[in-house]
Design a protein around this motif. Structure first.
Motif, PDB file in Angstrom:
ATOM      1  N   LEU A  79      -2.634   3.873   3.191  1.00 27.69           N
ATOM      2  CA  LEU A  79      -1.560   4.647   3.801  1.00 27.69           C
ATOM      3  C   LEU A  79      -2.007   6.092   3.952  1.00 27.69           C
ATOM      4  O   LEU A  79      -2.551   6.671   3.013  1.00 27.69           O
ATOM      5  CB  LEU A  79      -0.306   4.592   2.926  1.00 27.69           C
ATOM      6  CG  LEU A  79       0.271   3.202   2.660  1.00 27.69           C
ATOM      7  CD1 LEU A  79       1.308   3.261   1.548  1.00 27.69           C
ATOM      8  CD2 LEU A  79       0.889   2.633   3.923  1.00 27.69           C
ATOM      9  N   VAL A  80      -1.757   6.671   5.104  1.00 23.78           N
ATOM     10  CA  VAL A  80      -2.124   8.059   5.373  1.00 23.78           C
ATOM     11  C   VAL A  80      -0.873   8.828   5.760  1.00 23.78           C
ATOM     12  O   VAL A  80      -0.223   8.515   6.760  1.00 23.78           O
ATOM     13  CB  VAL A  80      -3.170   8.158   6.487  1.00 23.78           C
ATOM     14  CG1 VAL A  80      -3.502   9.629   6.752  1.00 23.78           C
ATOM     15  CG2 VAL A  80      -4.431   7.393   6.102  1.00 23.78           C
ATOM     16  N   GLU A  81      -0.554   9.838   4.952  1.00 25.99           N
ATOM     17  CA  GLU A  81       0.648  10.643   5.173  1.00 25.99           C
ATOM     18  C   GLU A  81       0.299  11.942   5.885  1.00 25.99           C
ATOM     19  O   GLU A  81      -0.816  12.449   5.768  1.00 25.99           O
ATOM     20  CB  GLU A  81       1.297  10.989   3.829  1.00 25.99           C
ATOM     21  CG  GLU A  81       1.730   9.780   3.035  1.00 25.99           C
ATOM     22  CD  GLU A  81       1.570   9.970   1.554  1.00 25.99           C
ATOM     23  OE1 GLU A  81       2.251   9.284   0.778  1.00 25.99           O
ATOM     24  OE2 GLU A  81       0.742  10.806   1.157  1.00 25.99           O
TER      25      GLU A  81
ATOM     26  N   CYS B  18       3.865   8.374   7.911  1.00 26.24           N
ATOM     27  CA  CYS B  18       2.992   7.575   7.055  1.00 26.24           C
ATOM     28  C   CYS B  18       2.516   6.381   7.854  1.00 26.24           C
ATOM     29  O   CYS B  18       3.319   5.522   8.237  1.00 26.24           O
ATOM     30  CB  CYS B  18       3.746   7.130   5.808  1.00 26.24           C
ATOM     31  SG  CYS B  18       2.829   5.984   4.759  1.00 26.24           S
TER      32      CYS B  18
ATOM     33  N   ALA C 190       0.210   3.003   8.189  1.00 23.79           N
ATOM     34  CA  ALA C 190      -0.398   1.934   7.398  1.00 23.79           C
ATOM     35  C   ALA C 190      -1.495   1.246   8.190  1.00 23.79           C
ATOM     36  O   ALA C 190      -1.435   1.142   9.422  1.00 23.79           O
ATOM     37  CB  ALA C 190       0.666   0.917   7.000  1.00 23.79           C
TER      38      ALA C 190
ATOM     39  N   THR D  81       4.009   2.575  11.289  1.00 24.28           N
ATOM     40  CA  THR D  81       4.267   3.921  10.788  1.00 24.28           C
ATOM     41  C   THR D  81       5.724   4.060  10.380  1.00 24.28           C
ATOM     42  O   THR D  81       6.615   3.562  11.071  1.00 24.28           O
ATOM     43  CB  THR D  81       3.912   4.964  11.866  1.00 24.28           C
ATOM     44  OG1 THR D  81       2.526   4.837  12.204  1.00 24.28           O
ATOM     45  CG2 THR D  81       4.178   6.375  11.361  1.00 24.28           C
TER      46      THR D  81
ATOM     47  N   TYR E 197       5.532  10.946  -1.577  1.00 23.45           N
ATOM     48  CA  TYR E 197       4.614   9.818  -1.535  1.00 23.45           C
ATOM     49  C   TYR E 197       5.212   8.685  -0.703  1.00 23.45           C
ATOM     50  O   TYR E 197       6.346   8.255  -0.934  1.00 23.45           O
ATOM     51  CB  TYR E 197       4.346   9.288  -2.949  1.00 23.45           C
ATOM     52  CG  TYR E 197       3.648  10.248  -3.853  1.00 23.45           C
ATOM     53  CD1 TYR E 197       4.369  11.102  -4.677  1.00 23.45           C
ATOM     54  CD2 TYR E 197       2.255  10.285  -3.912  1.00 23.45           C
ATOM     55  CE1 TYR E 197       3.723  11.993  -5.528  1.00 23.45           C
ATOM     56  CE2 TYR E 197       1.603  11.166  -4.761  1.00 23.45           C
ATOM     57  CZ  TYR E 197       2.343  12.018  -5.564  1.00 23.45           C
ATOM     58  OH  TYR E 197       1.695  12.887  -6.401  1.00 23.45           O
ATOM     59  N   CYS E 198       4.428   8.200   0.218  1.00 18.41           N
ATOM     60  CA  CYS E 198       4.805   7.039   1.009  1.00 18.41           C
ATOM     61  C   CYS E 198       4.371   5.777   0.265  1.00 18.41           C
ATOM     62  O   CYS E 198       3.368   5.788  -0.452  1.00 18.41           O
ATOM     63  CB  CYS E 198       4.110   7.122   2.364  1.00 18.41           C
ATOM     64  SG  CYS E 198       4.195   5.641   3.375  1.00 18.41           S
ATOM     65  N   TYR E 199       5.131   4.701   0.417  1.00 21.96           N
ATOM     66  CA  TYR E 199       4.700   3.425  -0.147  1.00 21.96           C
ATOM     67  C   TYR E 199       4.956   2.306   0.854  1.00 21.96           C
ATOM     68  O   TYR E 199       5.795   2.416   1.735  1.00 21.96           O
ATOM     69  CB  TYR E 199       5.414   3.131  -1.467  1.00 21.96           C
ATOM     70  CG  TYR E 199       6.839   2.647  -1.317  1.00 21.96           C
ATOM     71  CD1 TYR E 199       7.895   3.545  -1.286  1.00 21.96           C
ATOM     72  CD2 TYR E 199       7.134   1.286  -1.212  1.00 21.96           C
ATOM     73  CE1 TYR E 199       9.203   3.116  -1.139  1.00 21.96           C
ATOM     74  CE2 TYR E 199       8.439   0.844  -1.072  1.00 21.96           C
ATOM     75  CZ  TYR E 199       9.466   1.760  -1.035  1.00 21.96           C
ATOM     76  OH  TYR E 199      10.764   1.318  -0.891  1.00 21.96           O
TER      77      TYR E 199
ATOM     78  N   TRP F  41       0.378   2.910  -2.297  1.00 22.31           N
ATOM     79  CA  TRP F  41       0.855   4.282  -2.218  1.00 22.31           C
ATOM     80  C   TRP F  41      -0.080   5.154  -1.415  1.00 22.31           C
ATOM     81  O   TRP F  41      -1.299   4.962  -1.426  1.00 22.31           O
ATOM     82  CB  TRP F  41       0.981   4.873  -3.620  1.00 22.31           C
ATOM     83  CG  TRP F  41       2.009   4.173  -4.448  1.00 22.31           C
ATOM     84  CD1 TRP F  41       1.821   3.096  -5.253  1.00 22.31           C
ATOM     85  CD2 TRP F  41       3.402   4.514  -4.554  1.00 22.31           C
ATOM     86  NE1 TRP F  41       3.010   2.739  -5.852  1.00 22.31           N
ATOM     87  CE2 TRP F  41       4.004   3.593  -5.436  1.00 22.31           C
ATOM     88  CE3 TRP F  41       4.201   5.507  -3.984  1.00 22.31           C
ATOM     89  CZ2 TRP F  41       5.350   3.630  -5.776  1.00 22.31           C
ATOM     90  CZ3 TRP F  41       5.543   5.548  -4.312  1.00 22.31           C
ATOM     91  CH2 TRP F  41       6.105   4.620  -5.193  1.00 22.31           C
ATOM     92  N   GLY F  42       0.519   6.134  -0.732  1.00 24.72           N
ATOM     93  CA  GLY F  42      -0.270   7.156  -0.079  1.00 24.72           C
ATOM     94  C   GLY F  42      -0.723   8.199  -1.080  1.00 24.72           C
ATOM     95  O   GLY F  42      -0.363   8.154  -2.256  1.00 24.72           O
ATOM     96  N   GLN F  43      -1.474   9.171  -0.586  1.00 20.59           N
ATOM     97  CA  GLN F  43      -2.056  10.179  -1.477  1.00 20.59           C
ATOM     98  C   GLN F  43      -1.075  11.294  -1.803  1.00 20.59           C
ATOM     99  O   GLN F  43      -1.317  12.089  -2.709  1.00 20.59           O
ATOM    100  CB  GLN F  43      -3.321  10.780  -0.820  1.00 20.59           C
ATOM    101  CG  GLN F  43      -3.063  11.808   0.276  1.00 20.59           C
ATOM    102  CD  GLN F  43      -2.643  11.204   1.601  1.00 20.59           C
ATOM    103  OE1 GLN F  43      -2.495   9.987   1.743  1.00 20.59           O
ATOM    104  NE2 GLN F  43      -2.456  12.057   2.594  1.00 20.59           N
TER     105      GLN F  43
END
Length: 116
Positions: free
Chosen positions: A4-6, A22, A24, A77, A94-96, A106-108
């Motif tokens: 995942l990239v936020e 976010c 995926a 997204t 945080y995105c999940y 989880w995202g970073q």
């Protein structure tokens, strides 16, 4: 795996707006729910908003009426539009993504700071 990239965090003045994104990748066919948590310094990570594959949404009371979660399944997204931001919204967001087995990825994390 579901990387995942936020994006979309930053500094905003009280009363302002931000939209977090976010994206995926990986085993996207297995994604069920997606959403956002946040963690303020010295506090536990808490749910902000979530959305199922069918579009049902859930919000924390602290953001309900000020935030909207949405999902573009074609782009894999999830978005979090936050309005009328307050200093207490300051946190790492945080995105999940939750897959059909129940596992979560989880995202970073992306920093949101609300300050004048």
């Amino acid at each position: 795996q579901v990387p995942l990239v936020e994006s979309g965090g930053g500094l905003v003045q009280p009363g302002g707006s931000l939209r977090l994104s976010c994206a995926a990748s990986g085993s996207i066919f297995s994604i069920n729910a997606m959403g956002w948590y946040r963690q303020a310094p010295g506090k536990q990570r808490k749910l902000v908003a979530a959305i199922t594959g069918g579009g049902s949404t859930n919000y924390a009371l602290s953001v309900k009426g000020r935030s909207t979660i949405s999902r573009d399944n074609a782009k894999n997204t999830v978005y979090l539009q936050m309005n009328s931001l307050k200093p207490e919204d300051t946190a790492v967001y945080y995105c999940y993504a939750e897959i059909t087995s129940g596992s979560r990825y989880w995202g970073q994390g992306t920093q949101v700071t609300v300050s004048s």
